[in-house]
Design a protein around this motif. Structure first.
Motif, PDB file in Angstrom:
ATOM      1  N   LYS A  24       1.069  -1.696   0.117  1.00 46.09           N
ATOM      2  CA  LYS A  24      -0.237   0.018  -0.455  1.00 46.09           C
ATOM      3  C   LYS A  24       0.584   1.646  -0.055  1.00 46.09           C
ATOM      4  O   LYS A  24       0.584   2.319  -0.684  1.00 46.09           O
ATOM      5  N   LEU A  25       1.332   1.254   0.892  1.00 48.33           N
ATOM      6  CA  LEU A  25       2.836   2.790   0.582  1.00 48.33           C
ATOM      7  C   LEU A  25       3.596   2.541  -0.271  1.00 48.33           C
ATOM      8  O   LEU A  25       3.779   3.954  -1.107  1.00 48.33           O
ATOM      9  N   PHE A  26       4.250   1.840  -1.043  1.00 47.71           N
ATOM     10  CA  PHE A  26       4.693   1.600  -2.231  1.00 47.71           C
ATOM     11  C   PHE A  26       3.161   2.173  -3.079  1.00 47.71           C
ATOM     12  O   PHE A  26       4.157   3.469  -4.051  1.00 47.71           O
ATOM     13  N   ILE A  27       2.141   1.498  -3.319  1.00 49.82           N
ATOM     14  CA  ILE A  27       1.209   2.912  -4.150  1.00 49.82           C
ATOM     15  C   ILE A  27       0.877   3.592  -4.460  1.00 49.82           C
ATOM     16  O   ILE A  27       0.914   4.423  -5.366  1.00 49.82           O
ATOM     17  N   VAL A  35       0.919  -7.227  -5.992  1.00 48.79           N
ATOM     18  CA  VAL A  35       0.952  -7.878  -4.334  1.00 48.79           C
ATOM     19  C   VAL A  35       1.140  -9.853  -4.837  1.00 48.79           C
ATOM     20  O   VAL A  35      -0.052 -10.433  -5.977  1.00 48.79           O
ATOM     21  N   SER A  36       1.615 -10.540  -4.636  1.00 47.96           N
ATOM     22  CA  SER A  36       1.942 -11.649  -3.766  1.00 47.96           C
ATOM     23  C   SER A  36       1.711 -12.356  -2.830  1.00 47.96           C
ATOM     24  O   SER A  36       2.186 -12.128  -2.328  1.00 47.96           O
ATOM     25  N   ASP A  37       1.328 -13.557  -2.990  1.00 43.93           N
ATOM     26  CA  ASP A  37       1.314 -14.445  -1.684  1.00 43.93           C
ATOM     27  C   ASP A  37       1.461 -15.926  -1.501  1.00 43.93           C
ATOM     28  O   ASP A  37       0.703 -16.292  -2.362  1.00 43.93           O
ATOM     29  N   ILE A  38       1.877 -16.734  -0.961  1.00 46.04           N
ATOM     30  CA  ILE A  38       1.756 -18.112  -1.220  1.00 46.04           C
ATOM     31  C   ILE A  38      -0.042 -18.067  -0.876  1.00 46.04           C
ATOM     32  O   ILE A  38      -0.238 -19.999  -1.650  1.00 46.04           O
ATOM     33  N   ASP A  39      -0.642 -17.938  -0.048  1.00 46.08           N
ATOM     34  CA  ASP A  39      -1.940 -17.706  -0.231  1.00 46.08           C
ATOM     35  C   ASP A  39      -2.882 -17.035  -1.238  1.00 46.08           C
ATOM     36  O   ASP A  39      -2.752 -16.077  -1.016  1.00 46.08           O
ATOM     37  N   LYS A  44      -5.201 -12.320  -3.191  1.00 46.16           N
ATOM     38  CA  LYS A  44      -6.365 -11.434  -4.151  1.00 46.16           C
ATOM     39  C   LYS A  44      -7.307 -10.450  -3.484  1.00 46.16           C
ATOM     40  O   LYS A  44      -7.863  -9.373  -3.506  1.00 46.16           O
ATOM     41  N   ARG A  45      -7.738 -10.782  -2.112  1.00 50.19           N
ATOM     42  CA  ARG A  45      -8.595  -9.742  -1.400  1.00 50.19           C
ATOM     43  C   ARG A  45      -7.393  -8.425  -0.929  1.00 50.19           C
ATOM     44  O   ARG A  45      -8.443  -7.474  -0.984  1.00 50.19           O
ATOM     45  N   ALA A  46      -6.134  -8.477  -0.356  1.00 50.44           N
ATOM     46  CA  ALA A  46      -5.614  -7.445  -0.389  1.00 50.44           C
ATOM     47  C   ALA A  46      -5.214  -6.352  -1.830  1.00 50.44           C
ATOM     48  O   ALA A  46      -6.036  -5.072  -1.426  1.00 50.44           O
ATOM     49  N   ALA A  47      -5.190  -6.954  -2.804  1.00 51.10           N
ATOM     50  CA  ALA A  47      -5.337  -6.075  -4.195  1.00 51.10           C
ATOM     51  C   ALA A  47      -6.264  -5.463  -4.459  1.00 51.10           C
ATOM     52  O   ALA A  47      -6.586  -4.479  -4.595  1.00 51.10           O
ATOM     53  N   ASP A  48      -7.558  -6.489  -3.786  1.00 51.95           N
ATOM     54  CA  ASP A  48      -9.059  -5.742  -4.200  1.00 51.95           C
ATOM     55  C   ASP A  48      -9.422  -4.751  -3.215  1.00 51.95           C
ATOM     56  O   ASP A  48      -9.789  -3.257  -3.121  1.00 51.95           O
ATOM     57  N   GLU A  49      -8.730  -4.742  -1.618  1.00 52.66           N
ATOM     58  CA  GLU A  49      -8.413  -3.986  -0.931  1.00 52.66           C
ATOM     59  C   GLU A  49      -7.780  -3.004  -0.876  1.00 52.66           C
ATOM     60  O   GLU A  49      -8.608  -1.804  -0.684  1.00 52.66           O
ATOM     61  N   ILE A  50      -7.104  -3.068  -1.249  1.00 53.91           N
ATOM     62  CA  ILE A  50      -5.984  -1.695  -2.046  1.00 53.91           C
ATOM     63  C   ILE A  50      -6.946  -1.219  -2.782  1.00 53.91           C
ATOM     64  O   ILE A  50      -7.186   0.109  -2.577  1.00 53.91           O
ATOM     65  N   GLY A  51      -7.177  -1.961  -3.725  1.00 60.27           N
ATOM     66  CA  GLY A  51      -7.884  -0.309  -4.864  1.00 60.27           C
ATOM     67  C   GLY A  51      -8.636  -0.516  -4.583  1.00 60.27           C
ATOM     68  O   GLY A  51      -9.593   0.945  -4.650  1.00 60.27           O
ATOM     69  N   ALA A  52     -10.147  -1.053  -3.595  1.00 56.88           N
ATOM     70  CA  ALA A  52     -11.080  -0.617  -3.422  1.00 56.88           C
ATOM     71  C   ALA A  52     -11.130   0.718  -2.522  1.00 56.88           C
ATOM     72  O   ALA A  52     -11.271   1.742  -2.360  1.00 56.88           O
ATOM     73  N   ALA A  53      -9.787   0.730  -1.903  1.00 61.34           N
ATOM     74  CA  ALA A  53      -9.211   2.550  -1.394  1.00 61.34           C
ATOM     75  C   ALA A  53      -9.245   3.532  -1.529  1.00 61.34           C
ATOM     76  O   ALA A  53      -8.586   4.819  -1.242  1.00 61.34           O
ATOM     77  N   GLY A  54      -9.713   3.120  -2.934  1.00 59.45           N
ATOM     78  CA  GLY A  54      -8.412   4.513  -3.635  1.00 59.45           C
ATOM     79  C   GLY A  54      -7.381   4.436  -4.014  1.00 59.45           C
ATOM     80  O   GLY A  54      -7.135   5.790  -4.664  1.00 59.45           O
ATOM     81  N   VAL A  55      -6.420   3.663  -4.029  1.00 61.14           N
ATOM     82  CA  VAL A  55      -5.005   3.344  -3.863  1.00 61.14           C
ATOM     83  C   VAL A  55      -4.494   3.188  -5.481  1.00 61.14           C
ATOM     84  O   VAL A  55      -2.985   3.441  -5.223  1.00 61.14           O
ATOM     85  N   ALA A  56      -4.903   2.200  -6.355  1.00 57.34           N
ATOM     86  CA  ALA A  56      -4.674   1.126  -7.247  1.00 57.34           C
ATOM     87  C   ALA A  56      -4.018   2.014  -8.026  1.00 57.34           C
ATOM     88  O   ALA A  56      -4.580   3.642  -8.621  1.00 57.34           O
ATOM     89  N   ASN A  57      -2.933   2.485  -8.669  1.00 60.99           N
ATOM     90  CA  ASN A  57      -2.730   2.473  -9.897  1.00 60.99           C
ATOM     91  C   ASN A  57      -3.041   2.295 -11.181  1.00 60.99           C
ATOM     92  O   ASN A  57      -2.869   1.081 -11.377  1.00 60.99           O
TER      93      ASN A  57
END
Length: 57
Positions: A24-27, A35-39, A44-57
């Motif tokens: 999020k800070l980098f964005i 955004v990557s994770d073994i899970d 996917k949830r983190a990417a969606d959350e960051i995007g929904a917060a209006g921070v997505a590039n």
């Protein structure tokens, strides 16, 4: 111009916790982030959350 504009960043473990906060800070600073994770569901949830917060590039 942001300090990281035009940069690409790959953040491992960014499905939750510190990794997600770092992604999020980098964005917010202008970088494009993978955004990557073994899970995959957590990533996917983190990417969606960051995007929904209006921070997505």
């Amino acid at each position: 111009m942001s300090e990281l504009e035009g940069k690409r960043v790959f953040v491992t473990g960014s499905g939750a916790g510190i990794g997600k906060a770092i992604a999020k800070l980098f964005i917010e600073r202008g970088a494009r982030v993978v955004v990557s994770d073994i899970d995959a569901d957590a990533a996917k949830r983190a990417a969606d959350e960051i995007g929904a917060a209006g921070v997505a590039n």
